[in-house]
Structures are given as C-alpha cells and as structure tokens.
Motif scaffolding. Structure first.
Motif, PDB file in Angstrom:
ATOM      1  N   UNK A 117       1.789  -2.044 -14.983  1.00 32.92           N
ATOM      2  CA  UNK A 117       0.379  -2.392 -14.836  1.00 32.92           C
ATOM      3  C   UNK A 117       0.185  -3.332 -13.649  1.00 32.92           C
ATOM      4  N   UNK A 118       1.105  -4.242 -13.451  1.00 34.47           N
ATOM      5  CA  UNK A 118       0.949  -5.223 -12.370  1.00 34.47           C
ATOM      6  C   UNK A 118       0.943  -4.581 -10.981  1.00 34.47           C
ATOM      7  N   UNK A 119       1.503  -3.385 -10.842  1.00 35.44           N
ATOM      8  CA  UNK A 119       1.548  -2.731  -9.528  1.00 35.44           C
ATOM      9  C   UNK A 119       0.687  -1.462  -9.440  1.00 35.44           C
ATOM     10  N   UNK A 171      -0.546 -10.563 -19.865  1.00 30.13           N
ATOM     11  CA  UNK A 171      -1.528 -11.448 -19.237  1.00 30.13           C
ATOM     12  C   UNK A 171      -1.277 -11.628 -17.754  1.00 30.13           C
ATOM     13  N   UNK A 172      -0.022 -11.820 -17.382  1.00 30.12           N
ATOM     14  CA  UNK A 172       0.329 -11.961 -15.962  1.00 30.12           C
ATOM     15  C   UNK A 172      -0.032 -10.698 -15.185  1.00 30.12           C
ATOM     16  N   UNK A 173       0.216  -9.526 -15.788  1.00 26.21           N
ATOM     17  CA  UNK A 173      -0.112  -8.254 -15.138  1.00 26.21           C
ATOM     18  C   UNK A 173      -1.619  -8.110 -14.961  1.00 26.21           C
ATOM     19  N   UNK A 174      -2.382  -8.524 -15.965  1.00 29.82           N
ATOM     20  CA  UNK A 174      -3.835  -8.425 -15.881  1.00 29.82           C
ATOM     21  C   UNK A 174      -4.397  -9.305 -14.766  1.00 29.82           C
ATOM     22  N   UNK A 175      -3.772 -10.431 -14.538  1.00 27.02           N
ATOM     23  CA  UNK A 175      -4.251 -11.349 -13.496  1.00 27.02           C
ATOM     24  C   UNK A 175      -4.117 -10.757 -12.088  1.00 27.02           C
TER      25      UNK A 175
END
Length: 156
Positions: free
Chosen positions: A90-92, A115-119
């Motif tokens: 998700x992060x990429x 959460x980190x990926x959503x940011x």
C-alpha cells in the motif's frame, strides 16, 4: 477460471457472493492468470476461505503488475505478518484506491505499519478493517493517519 462472454478479458472479478462458493484459487489463479490480465482493475476474493499465503500471492503479483484499483480480501485469514506485507505494498501503490480487509485477524500488531502506509499513500481513498480485533489505540492510530485526507472512507 474467470470467463467473459466473447472472450473479453474481465475488468472486474468478484468471486464471492450469496452462494458462498469456495474457490481454492491460490497459486493457479494468482500465479498464472493475474499477471497476464492487462485489464483487470478490481478483484474481490473475500469470503472464499483463502489462506493467508494465497491472499499474499495476489499482493505479491500485484506489486509488480500495479493495475488494481480495488482489492477485497475479507476473511482471508490474514494475520499481523500478512497485514504488514500488505501495508508495504500500500505504501508504494499509486493505483489502489480501495482495500477491504474486514474479518481477518490483523490485530493491533500490524496497525502501525498500516497507519504508516496510509500516511504516504496518496491514492487510497477507502479502507475497511472492521472485525479485526483492533483496540481503541489502534483505531485512533488509523484515524490519525487519514485525518488530513478529505473524503477518505475508513471503516472500523
């Protein structure tokens, strides 16, 4: 295997529904059909009793393919380790706009990674993590991650 009238390739595949057919799609479907589908943009494999490895094989293929806008993996036995791998994708991902992970066992252990990926992800606009044994702190972390994203649909 998914068949379309006239030999057309599907843009959307929904392999769940009221009949609750159980498909063991794992590597035959995920490993061979998905990579060659140039048009598939929406895939819902929820409620098919897949195991975590089968669900993650889709994520691994899609990480290279980068075409899905919607992915439904509800009740695919995804645990914290699998959720962390999904969060990495998700992060990429620049194409995924909707992710449905409801009714898995993600738990609070993987919420930080999600959460980190959503940011950092600017494409995702909808996330469903209902029925994943999240506590108030985990839910708060996810809310904080999407708080500045207008119109983001977060279901917990």
């Amino acid at each position: 295997m998914i068949q379309c009238p006239g030999g057309r390739k599907p843009q959307s595949a929904r392999l769940n529904g009221p009949t609750r057919h159980r498909f063991h799609l794992n590597y035959v479907f995920c490993g061979s059909w998905l990579p060659i589908s140039a048009t598939l943009t929406s895939l819902d494999l929820g409620f098919n009793d897949l195991d975590e490895e089968a669900a993650l094989s889709i994520v691994r293929v899609e990480r290279q393919r980068n075409k899905l806008t919607t992915l439904g993996l509800a009740r695919c036995n995804i645990g914290p380790t699998g959720a962390k791998e999904i969060a990495e994708w998700v992060s990429v991902s620049a194409t995924l706009t909707e992710l449905r992970l409801e009714s898995n066992s993600i738990g609070d252990e993987a919420v930080k990674a999600i959460g980190d990926a959503l940011r950092v992800n600017g494409a995702l606009t909808s996330l469903d993590v209902r029925r994943n044994q999240l506590d108030e702190a985990g839910e708060g972390l996810l809310r904080d991650a999407v708080n500045s994203k207008d119109g983001f649909e977060l279901q917990m």
